[in-house]
Design an enzyme around this catalytic site. Sequence first.
Site, PDB file in Angstrom:
ATOM      1  N   GLY A   1       0.819  -1.205   0.000  1.00 17.73           N
ATOM      2  CA  GLY A   1       0.000   0.000   0.000  1.00 17.73           C
ATOM      3  C   GLY A   1       0.849   1.250   0.000  1.00 17.73           C
TER       4      GLY A   1
ATOM      5  N   THR B   1      -0.323   4.401   5.222  1.00 20.97           N
ATOM      6  CA  THR B   1      -1.647   3.784   5.329  1.00 20.97           C
ATOM      7  C   THR B   1      -1.771   2.849   6.525  1.00 20.97           C
ATOM      8  OG1 THR B   1      -0.902   2.145   3.715  1.00 20.97           O
ATOM      9  CG2 THR B   1      -2.202   3.987   2.892  1.00 20.97           C
TER      10      THR B   1
ATOM     11  N   PRO C   1       2.512   4.867   1.178  1.00 22.47           N
ATOM     12  CA  PRO C   1       3.098   5.231   2.483  1.00 22.47           C
ATOM     13  C   PRO C   1       2.060   5.871   3.397  1.00 22.47           C
ATOM     14  CG  PRO C   1       4.491   5.989   0.671  1.00 22.47           C
ATOM     15  CD  PRO C   1       3.216   5.521   0.050  1.00 22.47           C
TER      16      PRO C   1
ATOM     17  N   LYS D   1       0.555   0.051   7.451  1.00 23.39           N
ATOM     18  CA  LYS D   1       0.982  -1.338   7.282  1.00 23.39           C
ATOM     19  C   LYS D   1       1.730  -1.840   8.521  1.00 23.39           C
ATOM     20  CE  LYS D   1       3.200  -0.202   3.520  1.00 23.39           C
ATOM     21  NZ  LYS D   1       2.726   1.186   3.370  1.00 23.39           N
TER      22      LYS D   1
ATOM     23  N   GLU E   1      -5.580  33.535 -10.755  1.00 21.74           N
ATOM     24  CA  GLU E   1      -6.434  32.657  -9.949  1.00 21.74           C
ATOM     25  C   GLU E   1      -7.913  32.865 -10.278  1.00 21.74           C
ATOM     26  OE1 GLU E   1      -4.974  30.399  -8.449  1.00 21.74           O
ATOM     27  OE2 GLU E   1      -2.976  31.252  -8.608  1.00 21.74           O
TER      28      GLU E   1
ATOM     29  N   HIS F   1      -8.852  30.540 -13.134  1.00 22.80           N
ATOM     30  CA  HIS F   1      -9.122  29.161 -12.699  1.00 22.80           C
ATOM     31  C   HIS F   1     -10.481  29.061 -12.015  1.00 22.80           C
ATOM     32  CE1 HIS F   1      -5.187  27.630 -13.706  1.00 22.80           C
ATOM     33  NE2 HIS F   1      -4.563  28.499 -12.906  1.00 22.80           N
TER      34      HIS F   1
ATOM     35  N   ASP G   1       0.868  24.547 -14.066  1.00 25.48           N
ATOM     36  CA  ASP G   1      -0.310  24.214 -14.870  1.00 25.48           C
ATOM     37  C   ASP G   1       0.089  23.454 -16.131  1.00 25.48           C
ATOM     38  OD1 ASP G   1      -1.707  25.662 -12.988  1.00 25.48           O
ATOM     39  OD2 ASP G   1      -1.601  27.523 -14.135  1.00 25.48           O
TER      40      ASP G   1
END
Length: 681
Positions: free
Chosen positions: A234, A238, A236, A240, A457, A460, A532
């Site tokens: 999985g 998560t 990093p 384990k 901005e 966007h 972008d």
Amino acid sequence: MSNPDRNSQKENKPRGSGNEPSFNWRGVVLIAIAFALIGLAVLFRGGAYANYEDVPYNRFLELLENKQIVIDKNFPLQLVYEEGRPTQTLRGAYIKQAVGPNQAQQVPFRTTVALNYATNLQEKLSAAGIQPAIRTDSNLMAQTLVGFLPIALFLLVLYFLFRQQIRMAGKGALNFGKSKARMLARDKNKITFKDVAGVEEAKDEVQELVEFLRDPKKFQKLGGRIPKGVLLVGPPGTGKTLLARAIAGEADVPFFSISGSDFVEMFVGVGASRVRDMFEQGKKSAPCIIFIDEIDAVGRHRGHGVGGGHDEREQTLNALLVEMDGFDTQEGVIIIAATNRPDVLDPALLRPGRFDRQITVNLPDVKGREEILRVHSKKVKLAEGVDLQVVARGTPGYSGAELANVINEAALLAARRGLKGITLHELEEARDKVRWGKERRSMALSEKEKTNTAYHEAGHALLLEVLPHTEPLHKVTIIPRGPSLGSTMWLPEEDKYTNRKNELIAGLTVGMGGRVAEEIVFGDVTNGARGDIKNATAIARRMVCEWGMSEKMGMVEYGEHEDYVFLGRDISRARDYSEATAEQIDGEVRKLIDDAYQTAKKVLTAHRDKLEAIAKALLEFETLDGVQIKEIMEHGRLINPPPGPPPPAPGQKMTDKPPKQVVVAPDVTPPLPGGLSGAPA
């Protein structure tokens, strides 16, 4: 999810076992004693006559004639014969005549007489009326001991001084082949499945491991064989490692933990020896769990090294393969390994009989994120009315480690502001800080740069509101955050695991909005659209080469695409399509980008007045959320303006300004392994 491995290891570590060597007081004391003994040996080497004056034989004869030789009970005249030597020694005292105001005094003396030279010594002494005491002195053994005493003392000091160093060398240099696996005892491992949230499917898969460790006979009666090894795979963060700890805690068995890099040393054969020693330790402590973290450090493909040929890591892997293949699972020892790079592991390691089962620990969904937040919020004080479900919905793609960091950052923010509890405002601010960086309000921008950033901005944000198939706008700001001078953030309404072609094209168009707005308003462009362009190009190329979203190129994968680069395998991989095909791919990628640019230009030109209104509002308030952008789009102005921004710190300027980047959102980021789209990184 929390990770108390380090704390537990610190509790398990014996006191005084730090890496820094302590001062060796014992060695200093031993050295002082040795020097004292040597000094005493030298001081008393001559016995009671060490302070006697050595008088030549002719001088003794003069004293004898002058009747200066005295008979004293403290210094009787002795004639000593030494065995094995052709000499004899006269010991006694004589009267030293006065010189000036000094008085006469008795001085002990010692005279060495050669036997072959002074043949009539007895007659001369008798003539002077002196009868010496004659004795035989056998000091050969004493002289030998005195001669060897400094050497013996030196060797003794060396032994005691370096005994501790020899012991340490036995633990280090002489025991390179010993395993570095750290054992976590049962009473120290307090982690159970209650402390692991957000990975319910993974917990269900490992539940039978716990039942086997608790009651092995239950499975052996039916002839069942428990998996020899379980591989946790999985991204990093998560959980384990935490899941492996929880398995050992639930089963109440010893837990051995070791990293893959601990096997490999600079000496040949050390890694293989440590593998064998680790399995021997496991057999002695059965039933138990051996956890190998980051196994890709030792389990990579054999024969794929850039240097090629024989190396220490391959021998370590071979030893691991042999041990796991011959390992008897009925002994109750289970191997659990974790990695986030399963693509580089050797196929022989993944076959049934070694790692029989692979368990994927994915990023948590919205329900799992809420459970993780509840686990970590037990350690902090939340204000009344805080709904963690709202935070969970606003953190798509966050791992358990990132969610733990969100809670911690929110607690630090609340403490800094003097609050009695963590509110929803601190949690949302911590979420933005963890993912997109901290606001840099102290970075003073000129009016020209602020105006350019505001229109960028605004482009966007306007496209996010106007275009269909886009995600809801979360926030737009011209306050520098992280590496960017301005940010436009959007969050999906729900967790997304796939992306439609229309959504990807809409994401490309939104990415072009900043550059198009600059061109429309100023008639010129800046280098602020670097991020972008990079993201849009990556998405367009994957649409053409991997996802079959180009009508001209068809549903064909061009090139073998991996989520991660493995240099040992990819360095020799040749491109599997021609130069003509490569030109067509570049043309299709360029067409997608150009179409998105033209669409963005058309939409922004049609809504030029809304673009101006959003940019002016950003210049005035610096940060606007999605609701306020909608108000501008509907009414042409702000109905409920936000409070004014705090003034920047005076006198603080940044000389090197990084290029402005727009924070990418889930609908324009490359999907993670398995088709899962991640949040902005």
